[in-house]
Design an enzyme around this catalytic site. Structure first.
Site, PDB file in Angstrom:
ATOM      1  N   ASP A  56       6.612  20.800  67.235  1.00 43.80           N
ATOM      2  CA  ASP A  56       5.281  20.267  66.974  1.00 43.80           C
ATOM      3  C   ASP A  56       4.614  19.991  68.320  1.00 43.80           C
ATOM      4  OD1 ASP A  56       3.055  18.795  66.383  1.00 43.80           O
ATOM      5  OD2 ASP A  56       4.044  17.393  65.033  1.00 43.80           O
ATOM      6  N   PHE A  99       6.614  11.422  65.283  1.00 47.31           N
ATOM      7  CA  PHE A  99       5.317  11.320  64.588  1.00 47.31           C
ATOM      8  C   PHE A  99       4.808  12.727  64.337  1.00 47.31           C
ATOM      9  CE2 PHE A  99       0.809  11.193  63.965  1.00 47.31           C
ATOM     10  CZ  PHE A  99       0.673  10.155  63.066  1.00 47.31           C
ATOM     11  N   LYS A 152      -5.592  19.212  67.867  1.00 50.08           N
ATOM     12  CA  LYS A 152      -6.238  18.410  68.910  1.00 50.08           C
ATOM     13  C   LYS A 152      -7.080  19.245  69.900  1.00 50.08           C
ATOM     14  CE  LYS A 152      -2.991  14.538  68.506  1.00 50.08           C
ATOM     15  NZ  LYS A 152      -3.734  13.467  67.888  1.00 50.08           N
TER      16      LYS A 152
END
Ligand SMILES: Cc1ncc(COP(=O)(O)O)c(C=O)c1O
Length: 479
Positions: free
Chosen positions: A250, A164, A279
């Protein structure tokens, strides 16, 4: 089509109006103007019955003062907890002194200081920083930079199975989900490799010389908290070097301390060519992402007066208030020794969960993770049923995935005031990403609550939950 009207003076809700909205009205607005589909899921989980008034530290609070212990942590966005006082103070100072925000025409002391901090934390020559507003944007920037460096003919991107990386078009193209990719047109220069399998990557590299980029999550989040086998990333690094391939890791979810190191790749003694963050970089308050790349790569792609605009930042990339929030977030992380707390509390939580797994082997299949990025994988629903019923229900297992997590998540919130999350692909996995400030006592509270729900004899309640799911017609899609 009716003739549109363009009101001269539209009647708008004010900020005060927004604060005063009650649950019924908020529900109405959410379903009408935001996301009716998501509302159904919230309803199923009972999350629609709570209207949050404010949040502090490890807790959300509703207007009556009910506190909800946050083991969800905004998918890893809340390393410092909610409304950390130092983050609030930094932002207040910024506003009170009317600091400048959007300064595309001038140098920005805030963007500069943040970039310097990130370069200081990152190893080696990973020290060119691109600032943006989300994880997806950081991934886009990483893919574009790598593609620019490698050039046509070596721009195929290898990405991990069950990955993802976000939902913008480039990121979506390397996100291994038929649900998310749907029927959208995607970039074509890409190929999927099994995550965790270095020989399979090598075989691809041997047969396809156009592969010039590998992108992986250091720890997969959406797949169900998957830590790759030991040595895998080191092997990937070696392969990338051997085949002249750029490695992007990532760390949008697993970075900024989530695993007990600032970067999760530090556990593996591996340094990528490019890393992405977002985030928790925003201290729980700011929408910020970053791509950090090795200096020679950045310079060769965008280092001149002619090329800088090709990779240049977007309007909100590196704006003042966001940058000072991130600067303070990084300082708090180290000043409060949160990496150490993450390691200790992560181990404590994992050990407690392992004990629960031993106690309920029919329900819990595996607990795994690193630091405070932890997944609890439950067995398929048929496994938790009495032997006679197992066979009958086994065919429904796939469609009922998520029932056990949903049931337990709902009970944790309703009966114990604890919030947890789930993972996108493997719906049997409960995702725990509490803020790194979590205490031993709060972990005990969580473990006791989970124990007591599992102890109830889940069979009846799971069946009830599964029936509600079927009735609400929101069975998980067949993949
Ligand atoms: C590993 C990873 N990369 C990228 C993204 C996309 O980030 P954003 O939602 O901020 O666009 C996410 C979001 O969950 C993520 O977990």
């Amino acid at each position: 089509m009716p003739i549109p009207t363009y009101p001269e003076a539209p009647r708008l809700l004010t900020v005060d109006d927004a604060y005063q909205l009650g649950l019924a009205k908020v529900t109405d607005l959410f379903r009408t103007y935001l996301n009716p589909g998501q509302y159904q899921i919230l309803q199923l989980l009972g999350f629609n019955e709570v209207l949050i008034d404010h949040a502090e530290g490890m807790y959300y609070f509703d207007a009556s003062g009910r506190g909800i212990l946050d083991f969800f942590g905004g998918f890893g966005s809340l390393a410092l907890g909610h409304n950390h006082p130092r983050i609030l103070a930094a932002r207040k100072h910024f506003e009170e002194h009317k600091r400048h925000d959007i300064a595309l025409s001038f140098m920005s002391q805030y963007a500069g200081a943040l970039a310097k901090n990130l370069a200081t934390i990152a190893p080696g020559d990973l020290d060119m920083v691109y600032l943006c507003s989300s994880g997806s944007e950081a991934v886009e920037a990483a893919l574009k930079l790598a593609e620019k460096v490698q050039g046509p003919g070596k721009n195929t991107i290898a990405y991990g199975s069950q990955s993802f990386h976000g939902k913008t078009r480039g990121a979506l193209s390397v996100t291994d989900s038929s649900l998310y990719q749907s029927t959208f047109s995607l970039i074509s220069n890409r190929t999927c490799v099994p995550f965790g399998d270095a020989p399979a990557l090598e075989e691809k590299l041997q047969h396809d010389a156009t592969i010039g980029i590998v992108i992986l999550e250091t720890i997969q989040g959406g797949a169900g908290i998957i830590v790759p086998p030991e040595g895998y990333l080191l092997e990937v690094r070696k392969l990338c070097d051997r085949y002249n391939v750029l490695l992007i890791l990532d760390e949008v979810q697993c970075g900024v301390g989530r695993t007990g190191r600032f970067f999760a790749f530090e556990h593996e003694q591996v340094t990528p060519d490019i890393v992405t963050l977002a985030k928790s970089l925003g201290g729980g308050k700011a929408a910020i992402g970053a791509m950090i790349s090795r200096r020679p790569l950045f310079m060769s792609a965008y280092g001149t007066q002619k090329t800088f605009l090709t990779g240049g930042t977007s309007t909100f990339g590196g704006i003042g208030e966001t940058c000072i929030t991130a600067i303070e977030a990084l300082n708090v992380l180290y000043d409060e020794n949160l990496l150490e707390n993450c390691r200790v509390m992560g181990q404590y939580l994992l050990t407690g969960l392992e004990a629960l797994q031993k106690k309920y082997p029919v329900l819990i299949k595996e607990v795994r993770g690193r630091g405070l990025m932890i997944g609890i994988e439950f067995h398929n629903i048929s496994k938790s049923l009495p032997l006679g019923l197992r066979h009958m229900v086994a065919t429904l297992d796939h469609r009922l995935k998520g029932s056990i997590c949903g049931f337990i998540g709902k009970a944790l919130l309703k009966d114990f005031n604890i919030l947890v999350a789930f993972t996108e692909y493997n719906r049997n996995v409960m995702r725990l990403e509490p803020p790194l400030i979590v205490t031993r006592q709060q972990i005990d509270t969580f473990l006791q609550a989970l124990d007591s729900i599992l102890h109830r004899g889940v069979f009846n309640m799971i069946t009830k939950f599964a029936l509600t799911m079927a009735k609400t017609k929101i069975l998980p899609p067949r993949s």
